[in-house]
Design a protein around this motif. Structure first.
Motif, PDB file in Angstrom:
ATOM      1  N   GLY A   1      42.049  26.683  10.127  1.00  0.00           N
ATOM      2  CA  GLY A   1      41.319  26.191   8.895  1.00  0.00           C
ATOM      3  C   GLY A   1      40.679  24.992   9.117  1.00  0.00           C
ATOM      4  N   ASN A   2      41.431  23.930   9.768  1.00  0.00           N
ATOM      5  CA  ASN A   2      40.860  22.711  10.368  1.00  0.00           C
ATOM      6  C   ASN A   2      39.757  23.051  11.109  1.00  0.00           C
ATOM      7  OD1 ASN A   2      42.127  20.776   8.945  1.00  0.00           O
ATOM      8  ND2 ASN A   2      43.986  21.106  10.240  1.00  0.00           N
ATOM      9  N   GLY A   3      39.941  24.051  12.381  1.00  0.00           N
ATOM     10  CA  GLY A   3      39.075  24.367  13.175  1.00  0.00           C
ATOM     11  C   GLY A   3      37.816  25.255  12.781  1.00  0.00           C
ATOM     12  N   VAL A   4      37.663  25.948  11.651  1.00  0.00           N
ATOM     13  CA  VAL A   4      36.542  26.634  11.041  1.00  0.00           C
ATOM     14  C   VAL A   4      35.577  25.446  10.447  1.00  0.00           C
ATOM     15  CG1 VAL A   4      37.396  26.942   8.808  1.00  0.00           C
ATOM     16  CG2 VAL A   4      35.780  28.674   9.971  1.00  0.00           C
ATOM     17  N   ARG A   5      36.185  24.292  10.041  1.00  0.00           N
ATOM     18  CA  ARG A   5      35.272  23.366   9.570  1.00  0.00           C
ATOM     19  C   ARG A   5      34.553  22.451  10.700  1.00  0.00           C
ATOM     20  NH1 ARG A   5      39.582  21.427   7.031  1.00  0.00           N
ATOM     21  NH2 ARG A   5      39.478  19.434   8.008  1.00  0.00           N
ATOM     22  N   VAL A   6      35.591  22.495  11.942  1.00  0.00           N
ATOM     23  CA  VAL A   6      34.959  21.706  12.919  1.00  0.00           C
ATOM     24  C   VAL A   6      33.950  22.447  13.664  1.00  0.00           C
ATOM     25  CG1 VAL A   6      35.486  20.650  15.227  1.00  0.00           C
ATOM     26  CG2 VAL A   6      36.894  20.350  13.150  1.00  0.00           C
ATOM     27  N   PHE A   7      34.153  23.741  13.516  1.00  0.00           N
ATOM     28  CA  PHE A   7      33.438  24.845  14.410  1.00  0.00           C
ATOM     29  C   PHE A   7      31.827  24.612  13.758  1.00  0.00           C
ATOM     30  CE2 PHE A   7      31.766  29.202  14.160  1.00  0.00           C
ATOM     31  CZ  PHE A   7      31.596  29.491  15.511  1.00  0.00           C
ATOM     32  N   ALA A   8      31.919  24.523  12.366  1.00  0.00           N
ATOM     33  CA  ALA A   8      30.544  24.629  11.481  1.00  0.00           C
ATOM     34  C   ALA A   8      29.731  23.305  11.618  1.00  0.00           C
ATOM     35  CB  ALA A   8      31.027  24.880  10.006  1.00  0.00           C
TER      36      ALA A   8
END
Length: 310
Positions: free
Chosen positions: A95-102
């Motif tokens: 969940g944190n990673g998908v924001r950072v990915f974006a």
């Protein structure tokens, strides 16, 4: 396209975090860079590599088998989040990673995303819709559920033994597309006593292992129609991290279930790395969805040297 190379020499990378949950990120649009588990583990090593709770490879969905399958039903999911835990094992998503990915895609000029705009991202846990907000990103994490629905009405489905805590504690297992087991603790002193350098023992353990969250409700639990909890987490394949986005969603879902029908839909989850927002809402598929919101930061960019190749 099938990955054909293990060399990362000369490839640009980013280092980012969401409330302290940190990642190495690489852009590989063509899916040409094969990442071996030991290579990922080395890059995520905090002494011999760049350091991170995980590694995220940005691949165009058409160039990775898991992404190709998603495109059949979701043609807008141009980018796929190829996520690895810090030990090199593959995980469903973060969940944190998908924001950072974006945010990584934005800073690399691979997508344009203004305030209020949405981006569809493919993951091994299905498609996620990310929206840019004034102070970060929000993500529709999809629907949540109980891993053992037949046992959920009792409020627990497992026992968790944790170093530093005297007795095993009852827990409730939640799926957010990846597995979580949530333990409720009485107060912050109990949470501080938990030794999460040792993996908690969960009985029975979900089939592919589980992330374990320790949640402490605020007193009062609800302020201004927002439920508030504090949380620590031991992540599967990583160890304790400063934050876990899917874990925050799972901890809020379990606490909300335990609190009963009058519990609110909006939650603030305090983790060691900051505060995450969690909101429950009716999805277009007729099931209850969870929205996760919080910051995303890219702290460094660089180029891989020979010494960090496989």
């Amino acid at each position: 396209m099938t990955a054909t190379s293990t060399s990362l020499t000369g490839l640009r990378f980013g280092k980012g975090h969401g409330t302290g949950n940190d990642f190495v990120l690489v852009a590989d649009p063509g899916g040409e860079r094969e990442l071996a588990p030991e290579q990922v583990a080395r890059l995520c090593d905090r002494r011999r590599g760049l350091g991170g709770d995980g590694l995220i490879r940005a691949v165009r969905s058409k160039n990775i088998p898991e992404g190709t399958a998603l495109l059949e039903e979701n043609p807008g999911a141009e980018w796929f989040m190829d996520y690895y835990n810090g030990d090199g094992s593959i995980s469903e998503m973060c969940g944190n990673g998908v924001r950072v990915f974006a945010h990584f895609l934005v800073t690399q000029g691979l997508v344009e995303l203004g305030a209020g705009d949405e981006l569809v991202i493919g993951t091994r846990a299905g498609v996620k819709v990310v929206a840019r907000t004034a102070d970060g990103y929000s993500v529709d994490m999809g629907h949540w559920g109980f891993i053992h629905p037949e046992q959920a009405p009792s409020g627990s489905d497992s026992l968790v033994e944790t170093a530093g805590l005297a007795v095993a504690r009852p827990a409730l297992s939640i799926t957010m597309g990846n597995p979580h087991t949530v333990v409720a603790l009485a107060d912050l002193s109990e949470m501080a006593a938990a030794n999460l350098t040792v993996a908690p023992a969960v009985t029975p353990e979900p089939l592919h292992g589980t992330n374990v969250e320790f949640a402490v409700p605020a007193e009062p639990l609800v302020t201004d129609d927002v439920g508030r909890i504090s949380m620590r987490v031991h992540e599967r394949g990583v160890g304790e991290t400063l934050s876990c986005g899917t874990g925050a969603c799972a901890a809020a879902a379990a606490t909300r279930f335990w609190a009963g029908d009058q519990a609110p839909d909006s939650w603030a989850v305090a983790v060691p790395g900051g505060i995450l927002g969690v909101r429950f809402f009716p999805g277009s598929d007729g099931r209850e969805h969870v929205e996760l919101s919080g910051p995303a930061v890219i702290v460094a960019e660089g180029v891989f040297a020979d010494g960090l190749s496989a």
